[in-house]
Scaffold this active site. Sequence first.
Site, PDB file in Angstrom:
ATOM      1  N   ASP A 373       1.003  -1.026  -0.027  1.00  0.00           N
ATOM      2  CA  ASP A 373      -0.006  -0.021   0.043  1.00  0.00           C
ATOM      3  C   ASP A 373       1.037   1.194   0.147  1.00  0.00           C
ATOM      4  O   ASP A 373       2.119   1.229   0.397  1.00  0.00           O
ATOM      5  CB  ASP A 373      -0.877   0.082   1.224  1.00  0.00           C
ATOM      6  CG  ASP A 373      -1.901   1.196   1.239  1.00  0.00           C
ATOM      7  OD1 ASP A 373      -2.227   1.439   0.357  1.00  0.00           O
ATOM      8  OD2 ASP A 373      -1.830   1.570   2.343  1.00  0.00           O
ATOM      9  N   GLY A 641      -5.154   3.271  -3.349  1.00  0.00           N
ATOM     10  CA  GLY A 641      -6.585   4.013  -3.526  1.00  0.00           C
ATOM     11  C   GLY A 641      -6.485   5.360  -4.237  1.00  0.00           C
ATOM     12  O   GLY A 641      -7.456   6.123  -4.455  1.00  0.00           O
ATOM     13  N   ASP A 642      -5.245   5.786  -3.972  1.00  0.00           N
ATOM     14  CA  ASP A 642      -5.101   7.413  -4.346  1.00  0.00           C
ATOM     15  C   ASP A 642      -5.018   7.670  -5.833  1.00  0.00           C
ATOM     16  O   ASP A 642      -5.159   6.815  -6.505  1.00  0.00           O
ATOM     17  CB  ASP A 642      -3.622   7.596  -4.006  1.00  0.00           C
ATOM     18  CG  ASP A 642      -3.687   8.274  -2.570  1.00  0.00           C
ATOM     19  OD1 ASP A 642      -4.929   8.351  -1.949  1.00  0.00           O
ATOM     20  OD2 ASP A 642      -2.757   8.683  -1.964  1.00  0.00           O
TER      21      ASP A 642
END
Length: 1096
Positions: A373, A641-642
């Site tokens: 992540d 998720g950016d």
Amino acid sequence: YIANRFPQHGHYIPQRFADNRIISSKYTIWNFIPKNLFEQFRRIANFYFLIIFLVQLMIDTPTSPVTSGLPLFFVITVTAIKQGYEDWLRHKADNEVNGAPVLVVRSGSLVQTRSKNIRVGDIVRVAKDETFPADLVLLSSDRAEGTCHITTASLDGETNLKTHFAVPETAVSQSVSRLETLQAVVECQQPEADLYRFFCSLIRPLGPENLLLRGARLKNTKEIFGVAVYTGMESKMALNYKCKSQKRSAVEKSMNTFLIIYLGILLFEAILSTILKYTWQAEAKWDEPFYNEKSEVERNSSKFISDFLAFLVLYNFIIPISLYVTVEMQKFLGSFFIGWDLDLYHEESDQRAQVNTSDLNEELGQVEYVFTDKTGTLTENEMQFRECSINGIKYQEINGKLVPEGMTEDTPDSSSREEELFLKAVSLCHTVQISYDQPDGLGDPFSHANGFTSQMEYYASSPDEKALLEATKRMGVTFTGISGENMEVKTFGKSEKYKLLHVLEFDPNRRRMSVILQNPSGERVLFTKGAESAVLPYAKSGEIEKTRVHVDEFALKGLRTLVVAYRLFSTEEYKEVARRLHEARTALQQREERLADTFSFIEKDLEVLGATGVEDKLQEKVQETIEALRLAGIKVWVLTGDKHETAVSVSLSCGHFHRTMNILELVQQKTDHECAEQLRRLSRVNFGRSADHVIQHGLVVDGASLSLALREHEKLFMEVCKNCSAVLCCRMAPLQKAKVVRLLKTSPEKPITLAIGDGANDVSMIQEAHVGIGIMGKEGRQAVRNSDYAIARFRFLAKLLLVHGHFYYIRIATLVQYFFYKNVCFITPQFLYQFFCLFSQQTLYDSVYLTLYNICFTSLPILVYSLFEQLVHPHVLHNKPALYRDISRNAILSFKTFLYWTTLGFCHAFIFFFGSYILMGEDTSLMGNGQMFGNWTFGTLVFTVMVITVTLKLALETHFWTWMNHFVTWGSIAFYFIFSLFYGGIIWPFLHTQDMYFVFVQLLSSGSAWFAIVLIVVSCLFPDVVKKVFYRHLQPTSTQNICCANLTPYLQKHVRTTAWPATHTHTHTHTRTDRETESPPRSLTQMGTPCLECTK
């Protein structure tokens, strides 16, 4: 039904909804025993020994059922205790979550209950900074407009503030008494995992902006009331969890393969022995003597099956039952070293590494792909303003002042009009919310304008905006709040109010956002900020070229850049802008296209004010860690998720992408056809330049394009990925992360994968990967609870893999092969003995020796070896990541090495048996008192030679000697001798027969026996020593070469060539730490190398 007010009349049957408990554990108190036994007997060795134990109970066999039943019971019990303890820890973590106190509206008042007691339909009160205990539809908040702000960092990794809206009809119900009178029905779709998709109706249709997800946190709002619609394992957070499955390491799979091979050897020996028995006994010369002659019925009846089973029992010890319990103990005890490692301890947060599942220790040494992540894992989630460009001049911040490049802090403070306008533009062009920490949480935000204190806190839609506002505050231009249509800034102590007319929201296509304001003098002004490529082409004045050069310079430093511009509107221009915006916003058809056209019309003819450079603060040593993983042959994929731009910027700054890398993009694909065409183009780019080793390629793919790629073009997508040095996946939903991991796991090469993250959005990925690692970050503990290992910082991953993973794999690989070796040595003489006793199933060893060989005589040395062995010093492994490649792809447990150890075991077994037979078989009158050898004496001699040889063989394999290694190695041999003397020297009343009485004492009284022991042991081990010496000099491994390379400079620097005085003694205390950069492997000091104090 809100507040669970069901209809009083009619035939309504209440629905059964899931309760609000979160369950991550595997067992319950009721199913632990059957479920655990089922899982354990899925292992080949356990199931095999259960069958052997049952056979021993049913038929007459050469050995007692205790010889199989006792080790089996011991193995099953130890494993069950270990797995039960680990699951108890999961239950404990679940109970903390499920037992958290929450406030629920019941019977007209707020009632405190536990989180697990929330039911669908309950009205829940959540206060500021608390997490939502279930998926709630927002009914009301303490704000009159019914809005609240939340962060979803633990769900999708985004730390920006999101605004959610209450149902307009219930927004006025801000008290418990008014909510109590509320009667309504919520109709929702079935629970689904998509975080961004939600449809329901409560008086009117509702969407995702009305839903508060479990795990999100309330910010900048005193309190809210919401009705629970999805609870427990039906909440979106829980649906994004993967079911926790039993992970099995590559070593364990190899063990099962080897066990099947040994099972084949066992069956072959048993069948061969049975056939030879009947073949030989068919000859007349082998008829029974008259006192034991068979009857006619016995001669005609065949007992082939029972004889086969008897041989199976006789040879069954070739399958090492104690292998599993030793492996379990090694994994359990070895896992403590990770927690004790001070290099994995984070002092600032007082957190040490923790092990949640010790079954995968050796898998840390086999990782080929790391999926990480971004937010909170690679970064600290902290943005810092570094530099800016204003009117073509570069500035740096020094102690809260903007200082032109090349100037010092002492330069006179005289802010120009351009600087002031630039700072105002940054302070006003945003969507930031402000929170004031005060007792009642209410009040006019402007009341703080005249006395700004540290109580004010910014909540931004992106971390960049927050960093920029905090920077302008330090420089004297402070945004102090927004109320209705008015924004206020305090410019060098003077308050100014701006009327907010319009906000042109950010979107990924435009890559910019704007605000239209009316300044105190009545002028309408547009402030715009965005990416360089989205602002500079629309500018017509200002220092455009200089700003472009400065932006490039900032980007080369790894800073995140934004360009700021403005435009003044005349009265007629503004009227046209307002008219177009109104028409576009109220359009019923093609609203998005009309808005985009209107925004383009407004955001043109800009005047460039300058640019900003903000650093996304990376965690310490992230770049070095990623580079070390690359050198170790591990590919790193970043899944986040950016947004696209944010993710690429961080990838460049952390070294995941290099500046010289050719970045390929698979983004914003709308159809399958578009996606396939783009993939084909990318594959041609890769293959066309595959011969050019200078240019490396990096791939960027977003979530929507990934879904299309995985639908029908999976093979093509994998080809593109494998030709890229680094892959970045952005805008990823939690389950998409797990799909990417599964895609690599199930590829033909079947690589070992590792996933690392810190939020609930990473849980699925962590559970899907072969090894899951949680970061103890700022986004809750979900990732840590569901991981196999947990560390405080990303940089600790290097030591966890390169050092601990290397050690664990080397240790357990040797342990497995050594176990098979010593059991071949153990049972092959028993097989050979049958050729000399007419396959009568006579045992060569006493039953006590059969039982204790694996449990007592040879178990401790290999256990201690597997806990402490260090082939290379830890500092060498850490500083030379390439050594990790030597053990990749299960190199040490390959079929070739397995064949070597098995062949060695058979060779040593032949030497044990025939060496003893040749030396003792022809002349049996070798006792000191003239008595003759018997079969038990012969068997004991073979067993004695075997125990000594297999123990010394392990000693030859040991590179790192501690006092414990010495104690168990020599202690095991001594224990065997002492035990045998006591066992055979005393008449034990509880034994039915005592065949070994005085056998061992008489054996040791023979000088010839001692000579045979020494000769046979040397004959077995001397070829091993010669082989090691020759291989080390003629075909050294890279590990051995690096060890020698690291050893030579140390010896040259610290050891004198002159002889040490014979009278030299140590008069000082030796103090040495493992952190000394020039400290040698400990084995040096134990070989007699002088310490540093002595060399001085």
